[in-house]
Enzyme design. Structure first.
Site, PDB file in Angstrom:
ATOM      1  N   ASP A  11       0.874  -1.180   0.000  1.00 19.72           N
ATOM      2  CA  ASP A  11       0.000   0.000   0.000  1.00 19.72           C
ATOM      3  C   ASP A  11       0.907   1.225   0.000  1.00 19.72           C
ATOM      4  O   ASP A  11       1.641   1.466   0.961  1.00 19.72           O
ATOM      5  CB  ASP A  11      -0.902  -0.010   1.233  1.00 19.72           C
ATOM      6  CG  ASP A  11      -2.064   0.970   1.098  1.00 19.72           C
ATOM      7  OD1 ASP A  11      -2.080   1.734   0.115  1.00 19.72           O
ATOM      8  OD2 ASP A  11      -2.936   0.974   1.977  1.00 19.72           O
ATOM      9  N   ASP A 105      -2.656   2.243  -6.206  1.00 17.56           N
ATOM     10  CA  ASP A 105      -1.572   2.261  -5.214  1.00 17.56           C
ATOM     11  C   ASP A 105      -1.575   1.054  -4.282  1.00 17.56           C
ATOM     12  O   ASP A 105      -0.906   1.079  -3.257  1.00 17.56           O
ATOM     13  CB  ASP A 105      -1.658   3.537  -4.387  1.00 17.56           C
ATOM     14  CG  ASP A 105      -2.946   3.634  -3.585  1.00 17.56           C
ATOM     15  OD1 ASP A 105      -3.963   3.075  -4.032  1.00 17.56           O
ATOM     16  OD2 ASP A 105      -2.941   4.267  -2.514  1.00 17.56           O
ATOM     17  N   GLU A 106      -2.292   0.007  -4.634  1.00 20.61           N
ATOM     18  CA  GLU A 106      -2.460  -1.101  -3.693  1.00 20.61           C
ATOM     19  C   GLU A 106      -2.564  -2.408  -4.453  1.00 20.61           C
ATOM     20  O   GLU A 106      -3.240  -2.496  -5.479  1.00 20.61           O
ATOM     21  CB  GLU A 106      -3.723  -0.850  -2.871  1.00 20.61           C
ATOM     22  CG  GLU A 106      -3.965  -1.806  -1.744  1.00 20.61           C
ATOM     23  CD  GLU A 106      -5.242  -1.469  -0.992  1.00 20.61           C
ATOM     24  OE1 GLU A 106      -5.543  -2.190  -0.022  1.00 20.61           O
ATOM     25  OE2 GLU A 106      -5.945  -0.509  -1.367  1.00 20.61           O
TER      26      GLU A 106
END
Length: 480
Positions: A11, A105-106
Site C-alpha cells: 500500500d 496504489d495497492e
C-alpha cells in the site's frame, strides 16, 4: 491459510499527495490535500502532515479548509498517478506472475508463486528489497504487509504505515488481532461497527469470543460466518492475477445546482464521451447504458437502457444517455450527473449505430451532435467537484453582427502543470481576477521561484507532467 507468510500486500503511502510532494519540491514536508476544489469537493488523499490536523480522505474539502487553512489544495493529476502506478506494478510483476491490483496504489502479490519466498526469512528479505526498489524507481515510499493470508497481509501493511514493513508469523494471528478494533476487519463499516458496539463488541477478540452462532443471529448467516472466520484469522482466498471489470463510469458534482435543461443535456453528452474514452482505454465495449442523476434534495435516480449488443461507439452511448435523461425530472435542480456502461465485452456490435439512429425522431441526432460540440469543455477537478465548464453549451452573448466573439478566459486549476516560454516548467499555485500565479520548479530541483502572469499570457501554456525520477531539465526553474 498458509504455513509461511508468503502473501504480500503493498500500500503506497498517501499516494496522490506523496506524488504531488515529490513533483513539487516546495511542498515537501508541507500539508497537501488532493481532491475537488469547489464548494462541494471531496478530499481524495491528504498527506501525513495534513492528517495531523484531522484531514482525511472522503472529507468535504470545505471542512478540510477549516481544519487546515494553510494547506496546499490541488486538483488530482490522474495521468501522472497512473504512470507512477505502472512503474510500481511492473516491479511487483517481477516478483510473481500472481499480482492482484486493488487500485492504483495497492496490490496483493503471491511470493510463493514467483519462487522468491518460501519462509519468513526470504519473505522479509523480498519485502525489504521491494520497498527499496520502489524508492529508487519513484522516489516514493510504500508500506508492506506479509502474512499467510490476504486479510492478514492487508492488516499488516496498515499497521506498518507509514513507510514500514510488518510480517505476521503463522500461529500468532489471533494474538495480534485480538486487541484491534472490529473496524479493522474487511466488511465492517460504520453501520456494522455501530451495531456490534451496541452489542458490547468493539474488538476482534470480543468478536471471536461471541461465537459463530451469536454473530449469525446478529448479522445473518453469510456476514456472521465470514466475520467469525476473519476474527479467528482464517482466510483462504487466493491471489487472483486478473480481475474482470464489471462496469465503466464517470460522474461530476457541480458547485452550483444545474437548472437549465439544455446545460444538463450538454453535460450528459460530455460525460458520455468521457465514459467511452475510458471504455476504449480498457479494451472493452458494453451493452447497458446507465444514467445517474442526484437532484437538489440529494435523492439519486438511476436509469438504464440495454442495447441489442455491446458497443464502444460514442454516438450510440450519447444518444442512449440522452433518451434516459428525457425520463428524469430535473425541475428542482441537479447537483450530480453520471454516465456508465455495464455488461462489458471485448467485442463490438457494428450495426448498433443504425439501430440507435433508427429509433430517434427526425432531427434528434442533429440536436445531439450540437449538444456534444457545445459540451466538450471539461473543468478542472477530475474525480472531485467541478464548476461550470467552459464551452458548456450556454448561449453566446449578443454582440454587433459580424464581430468575432471574445475568446473564453483560460482556466488554471491549482496544481496543474504549465510551461512558460522563458521560465520553463512549473505548476499553478492559484488564479483569480485575471491573474495566474506559477511556481517554477520540477522533480529533483530546489524549491522554485514564484511569478504571476495574466491568464491569457501567450507564453504560458498547459503542459504534461514531468516524470518523478529520471528525465529532468536542469536549470529550467528560470532566471532569478
Amino acid at each position: 491459510m498458509r504455513a509461511a507468510p508468503t502473501i504480500l500486500h503493498l500500500d503506497m503511502d498517501a499516494f496522490y499527495a506523496s506524488v504531488e510532494q515529490a513533483s513539487k519540491p516546495s511542498l515537501r514536508g508541507k500539508a497537501v490535500i488532493v481532491g475537488g476544489l469547489g464548494p462541494r469537493g471531496v478530499v481524495a488523499t491528504a498527506s501525513y502532515e495534513a492528517r495531523r490536523f484531522g484531514v482525511h480522505s472522503a472529507m468535504p474539502t470545505a471542512q478540510a479548509r477549516r481544519l487546515c487553512p494553510n494547506g496546499a489544495y490541488l486538483i488530482p493529476r490522474f495521468s501522472l498517478y497512473r504512470q507512477v502506478s505502472d512503474v510500481v506494478m511492473a516491479l511487483l510483476r517481477e516478483l510473481s506472475p500472481l499480482v492482484e491490483p486493488l487500485s492504483l496504489d495497492e496490490a496483493f502479490v503471491d511470493l510463493e508463486a514467483g519462487g522468491v519466498a518460501f519462509d519468513s526469512r526470504t519473505a522479509r528479505s523480498t519485502g525489504e528489497r521491494l520497498r527499496a526498489d520502489i524508492r529508487a524507481a519513484t522516489g516514493l515510499s510504500g508500506s508492506v504487509g506479509l502474512a499467510g493470508s490476504k486479510m492478514l497481509a492487508k492488516v499488516a501493511s496498515e499497521e506498518a504505515k507509514p513507510a514500514g514493513l510488518l510480517l505476521i508469523e503463522p500461529g500468532t494471528e489471533r494474538e495480534l488481532l485480538a486487541p484491534m478494533s472490529v473496524r479493522t476487519l474487511p466488511g465492517v463499516g460504520p453501520a456494522t461497527g455501530e451495531h456490534l458496539r451496541r452489542a458490547g463488541i468493539t474488538t476482534v477478540g470480543e468478536l471471536a469470543e461471541a461465537g459463530e452462532d451469536e454473530l449469525v443471529r446478529m448479522l445473518g448467516r453469510a456476514h456472521g460466518v465470514g466475520l467469525y472466520r476473519m476474527a479467528l484469522g482464517l482466510d483462504d482466498r487466493p491471489v487472483v492475477a486478473e480481475r474482470d471489470a464489471k462496469s465503466v463510469s464517470v460522474e461530476d458534482t457541480f458547485d452550483v445546482d444545474l437548472h437549465d435543461r439544455v446545460r444538463i443535456r450538454n453535460e450528459v453528452q460530455r460525460l458520455a464521451d468521457r465514459c467511452v474514452q475510458r471504455l476504449r482505454g480498457s479494451g472493452h465495449s458494453g451493452r447497458t447504458i446507465v444514467l445517474k442523476v442526484r437532484r437538489y434534495d440529494f435523492s439519486t435516480l438511476t436509469r438504464s437502457e440495454t442495447l441489442r449488443g455491446p458497443t464502444d461507439d460514442p454516438a450510440v452511448v450519447r444518444e442512449a444517455a440522452a433518451r434516459l435523461l428525457e425520463g428524469v425530472d430535473t425541475t428542482g435542480g441537479v447537483r450530480l450527473l453520471g454516465v456508465g456502461v455495464t455488461g462489458l465485452a471485448d467485442y463490438t456490435q457494428e450495426d448498433l449505430f443504425a439501430q440507435s439512429a433508427a429509433s430517434e425522431p427526425d432531427g434528434a441526432g442533429e440536436e445531439a451532435g450540437t449538444a456534444v460540440s457545445g459540451g466538450s469543455g471539461e473543468s478542472g477537478a477530475a474525480g472531485g467537484s467541478v464548476g461550470a465548464s467552459e464551452g458548456s453549451g450556454a448561449p453566446a452573448a449578443d454582440g454587433p453582427p459580424g464581430e468575432p466573439e471574445p475568446a473564453p478566459e483560460r482556466r488554471w486549476p491549482a496544481g496543474s502543470d504549465v510551461r512558460h516560454a522563458v521560465y520553463g516548467p512549473g505548476w499553478v499555485q492559484g488564479s483569480g481576477v485575471g491573474r495566474v500565479t506559477v511556481r517554477f520548479e520540477q522533480p529533483g530541483s530546489e524549491p522554485g521561484r514564484v511569478r504571476t502572469f495574466r491568464v491569457d499570457d501567450p507564453e504560458l501554456e498547459p503542459s504534461d507532467p514531468l516524470p518523478l525520477v529520471g528525465e529532468g531539465e536542469p536549470g529550467a526553474a528560470g532566471p532569478a
